[in-house]
Design an enzyme around this catalytic site. Structure first.
Site, short mmCIF file in Angstrom:
data_model
loop_
_atom_site.label_atom_id
_atom_site.label_comp_id
_atom_site.label_asym_id
_atom_site.label_seq_id
_atom_site.Cartn_x
_atom_site.Cartn_y
_atom_site.Cartn_z
N CYS A 2 0.84 -1.18 0.00
CA CYS A 2 0.00 0.00 0.00
C CYS A 2 0.89 1.25 0.00
CB CYS A 2 -0.95 0.09 1.19
SG CYS A 2 -2.19 -1.21 1.19
N ARG A 27 4.17 -0.63 -4.61
CA ARG A 27 3.81 -1.08 -3.27
C ARG A 27 2.47 -1.82 -3.24
NH1 ARG A 27 6.92 1.70 0.54
NH2 ARG A 27 5.48 1.14 2.18
N TRP A 74 -2.57 -2.81 -1.79
CA TRP A 74 -2.28 -4.24 -1.87
C TRP A 74 -3.23 -4.88 -0.88
CZ3 TRP A 74 -0.64 -8.28 1.29
CH2 TRP A 74 -0.22 -9.44 0.61
N ASN A 100 -1.94 2.38 5.46
CA ASN A 100 -1.05 1.28 5.09
C ASN A 100 -0.72 0.54 6.37
OD1 ASN A 100 1.03 -0.39 4.20
ND2 ASN A 100 2.56 1.24 4.24
N GLY A 101 -1.02 -0.76 6.42
CA GLY A 101 -0.77 -1.53 7.62
C GLY A 101 -1.94 -2.46 7.88
N GLU A 487 17.06 -18.62 -5.65
CA GLU A 487 16.73 -17.28 -6.15
C GLU A 487 16.27 -17.34 -7.61
OE1 GLU A 487 16.08 -14.56 -4.91
OE2 GLU A 487 16.42 -13.07 -6.46
N LYS A 491 12.64 -16.16 -8.93
CA LYS A 491 12.45 -15.16 -10.00
C LYS A 491 11.46 -15.70 -11.03
CE LYS A 491 13.60 -12.43 -8.49
NZ LYS A 491 14.13 -12.04 -7.28
N GLU A 494 7.79 -15.99 -9.54
CA GLU A 494 7.08 -14.76 -9.17
C GLU A 494 6.67 -13.91 -10.36
OE1 GLU A 494 9.20 -12.28 -6.36
OE2 GLU A 494 11.06 -12.39 -7.49
N HIS A 510 16.37 -37.31 -3.61
CA HIS A 510 15.47 -37.54 -2.48
C HIS A 510 14.08 -37.00 -2.73
CE1 HIS A 510 18.86 -39.02 -0.19
NE2 HIS A 510 19.54 -37.97 -0.61
N LYS A 609 6.09 -4.96 -3.50
CA LYS A 609 7.54 -4.84 -3.30
C LYS A 609 7.89 -4.76 -1.82
CE LYS A 609 11.67 -3.64 -4.98
NZ LYS A 609 12.16 -4.96 -5.32
C1 G6P Z 1 8.78 -8.93 -1.11
C2 G6P Z 1 9.42 -8.54 -2.42
C3 G6P Z 1 10.73 -9.30 -2.61
C4 G6P Z 1 11.65 -9.07 -1.42
C5 G6P Z 1 10.96 -9.40 -0.10
C6 G6P Z 1 11.77 -8.92 1.08
O1 G6P Z 1 8.37 -10.24 -1.16
O2 G6P Z 1 8.54 -8.80 -3.49
O3 G6P Z 1 11.36 -8.87 -3.79
O4 G6P Z 1 12.78 -9.87 -1.55
O5 G6P Z 1 9.69 -8.74 -0.03
O6 G6P Z 1 11.85 -7.52 1.02
P1 G6P Z 1 12.99 -6.66 1.65
O7 G6P Z 1 12.64 -5.25 1.29
O8 G6P Z 1 12.94 -6.89 3.13
O9 G6P Z 1 14.28 -7.11 1.07
#
Ligand code: G6P
Length: 614
Positions: A2, A27, A74, A100-101, A487, A491, A494, A510, A609
């Site tokens: 948000c 956000r 969001w 936001n929260g 990672e 990627k 997501e 396994h 994000k």
């Molecule tokens: C969200 C974002 C990710 C990020 C994660 C942790 O899931 O989409 O890209 O890695 O939060 O965020 P931070 O700001 O704590 O690295």
């Protein structure tokens, strides 16, 4: 999670709000809305979907007004819809609120307010605040600011709030606990944002609100800040906003994510600048100098983080254990905070976060601090909550990361972790000097080698076609490249919505091997020297089950290359530094697959994000 923007001053608020919302859209992009103060009334416009949709909807509306609030959502409580979009209004429509929260006790408050005759339009937790504030404001005969402070005493949860009232149309009330909020100070005007991006083009003078602050801004009366529980006025602490406008634009790239992938040579260089000097034999992180001795004496290091930052932390575990020889535990912040963990006073907790606002990471830090541990932050956003609550830390200097899928923040985090490990290892004497020198001279070459790796973009784009129709993928890596496999899989899933799993190569037997058939792409990181033969065997096991290998190898490799359907060759470096190179093709692969599948790369569905709620 948000985004909040607000304005009060002598300009028209609407264009400032919409521009700000576009900047904050990373956000959350489930819905957007604005409220404008107009001649003693409020006009509120909301739309499900993007800020562009809201803007289009508003075209035919009265958009005048010099004070206003805007929100991009969001969804947490209540599905994404126009009704659940913020702002939310009091029952008489004279108070408008964005949030936001999460209001944790909203069910109780909603019941109480319903008993008092209030009717709710939305399913959100936020709407209770609009009615609660209205109820106090009308019944207590107090000012709106006082009503807000009384209301917030009854609220459990996290919030950044901006409140607009038809009764005082030249004023905004702001409050913060847990979620970020800053006030930009212009010439008799105020710009409010969840971060600096909607503010930076107007002013660089900002005040970061602290938890418990309730602020009132008005062009006539200026800025006052009080605490929820305390009547006394607090002196605002003015800071300079460190942000570049160009960094917030796409700069000719089709997507922020691609731009940010291509910014990595610079981001890594900036994260090393002033910290690594090979000629002078210096590796020094000024931000942690004061705590270095404590770090050297630590019995163990706990790394807490979420998402991609957790993956960087896991690379950090390999780095610290091999270079500094201190045991490291890497924890998901959300798990750590709720399992009554053992934390000792001589523990060092390293919290990693791009945004510095991730609710679970912040809570984990508070917990560690309350047990007496020393907390070191690694974060990208200057003056974020994490940067302010940790004992010391190092910024990553990656520059603003807008694409929801994190890329340059990851490599910058790994760079800082590498520098930290090297600096401590050297001082502790746990790394032979010759080895240390070898690593730092190779580290210095990394930005240039990332540049070289980026030249593979077109080849990777071609490989991406192979993935377009796939439904699953497996990523395998060993040692320090295991977190890179995680990672890479993250990627892909997501942004392209293809299900992907990262596994340590040897673990494949396994379980995941049962999934392998001619339809299954298996991405293998095969750059490590020590276990190269083992990886070759793992590849053979995949091939004999008709799986297709997409390998990341060191330039010049022929054995794995010959066994692969597709092979990506990255420049040669030391094994301990390979994550900084091997992750790059995986980022590009995910990007191109997502583009080919027609996905919204910068705003993947359901994600945000900055996860500032639990
Ligand atoms: C969200 C974002 C990710 C990020 C994660 C942790 O899931 O989409 O890209 O890695 O939060 O965020 P931070 O700001 O704590 O690295």
């Amino acid at each position: 999670m948000c985004g909040i923007v607000a304005y009060t001053g002598c300009k028209e608020a609407y264009p400032i709000l919409i521009k700000g919302l576009k900047r904050l859209e990373y956000r959350g992009y489930d819905s957007a809305g604005v409220s404008l103060a107009q001649n003693g009334t409020l006009s509120t416009y909301k739309q499900k979907g993007s800020v562009d949709q809201l803007d289009e909807f508003c075209m035919s509306k009265d958009r005048s007004g010099k004070t206003g609030i805007g929100h991009t959502r969001w969804a947490t409580h209540g599905e994404p819809s126009t009704t659940n979009a913020h702002p939310h209004l009091s029952s008489d429509g004279r108070i408008s609120i964005i949030h936001n929260g999460i209001i944790e006790n909203y069910v109780y408050l909603r019941e109480e307010l319903t008993k008092r005759g209030y009717q709710f339009q939305s399913e959100t937790d936020t709407e209770v605040l609009a009615h609660l504030i209205e109820d106090i404001y009308k019944n207590e005969g107090c000012s709106l600011e006082e009503a807000v402070r009384i209301a917030l005493k009854n609220v459990v949860g996290a919030y950044a709030l901006a409140i607009l009232s038809a009764d005082e149309p030249d004023q905004l009330i702001l409050a913060k606990k847990g979620s970020p909020l800053l006030i930009g100070i212009g010439n008799n005007e105020y710009f409010i944002g969840s971060d600096g991006s909607p503010i930076v083009e107007y002013t660089r003078k900002v005040v970061y609100l602290e938890d418990g602050d309730v602020a009132v801004v008005s062009p006539q009366k200026g800025l006052t800040i009080k605490n929820i529980d305390d009547e006394t006025t607090k002196r605002p602490y003015l800071q300079k906003l460190e942000l570049n406008l160009e960094q917030l634009e796409k700069g000719g790239f089709e997507h922020f994510m691609l731009k940010e992938i291509f910014e990595q040579p610079r981001a890594i260089k900036d994260s090393m600048r002033g910290r690594l000097n090979v000629k002078k034999d210096i590796v020094e992180l000024g931000g942690i100098r004061e705590y270095e001795q404590k770090m050297l004496n630590a019995r163990r290091i706990i790394i807490v983080a979420c998402g991609t930052s957790w993956h960087a932390g896991t690379v950090g575990e390999y780095l610290f254990e091999s270079i500094v020889r201190i045991p490291v535990e890497v924890e998901y912040a959300s798990e750590f905070r709720y399992r009554n963990p053992l934390i000792y006073e001589d523990d060092i907790v390293i919290a990693i976060s791009q945004s510095g606002e991730t609710a679970d990471t912040i809570a984990a830090v508070e917990l560690a601090k309350s047990k007496g541990a020393t907390v070191i932050g690694i974060c990208n956003v200057v003056s974020s909550t994490l940067a302010r609550i940790t004992h010391a830390g190092s910024y990553t200097h990656a520059g603003p990361e807008i694409g929801v899928a994190s890329t340059k923040a990851f490599t910058a985090q790994v760079t800082v972790l590498t520098l930290m490990a090297l600096s401590l290892g050297r001082k502790k004497g746990t790394i032979p000097l010759s080895e240390y020198h070898k690593i730092i001279s190779h580290l210095e070459l990394i930005p240039q080698q990332v540049e070289e790796t980026l030249k593979l973009n077109d080849d990777i784009k071609a490989i991406a076609k192979f993935f377009v129709e796939k439904r699953n993928a497996i990523y395998l890596g060993r040692g320090i490249n295991f977190p890179v496999a995680l990672e890479g899989a993250l990627k892909l899933k997501e942004i392209s919505y293809i299900h992907a799993e990262g596994y340590p190569s040897a673990e494949m037997k396994h379980g995941p091997i049962a999934l392998i058939d001619e339809e299954m792409p298996v991405v293998v990181l095969a750059t490590e020297q020590d276990t190269y033969e083992k990886t070759v065997s793992n590849i053979d096991e995949v091939i004999s089950r008709k799986g297709r290998i997409i390998s990341i190898v060191t330039k010049g490799d022929s054995v794995v290359k010959n066994k692969s359907t597709y092979c990506i060759e990255i420049p040669e470096t030391l094994e301990i530094l390979t994550p900084l190179l091997s992750c790059v093709p995986l980022q590009l692969l995910a990007y191109h697959v997502a583009v080919l599948r027609g996905c919204n790369v910068d705003k993947p569905r359901n994600l945000a994000k900055s996860v500032s709620v639990e």
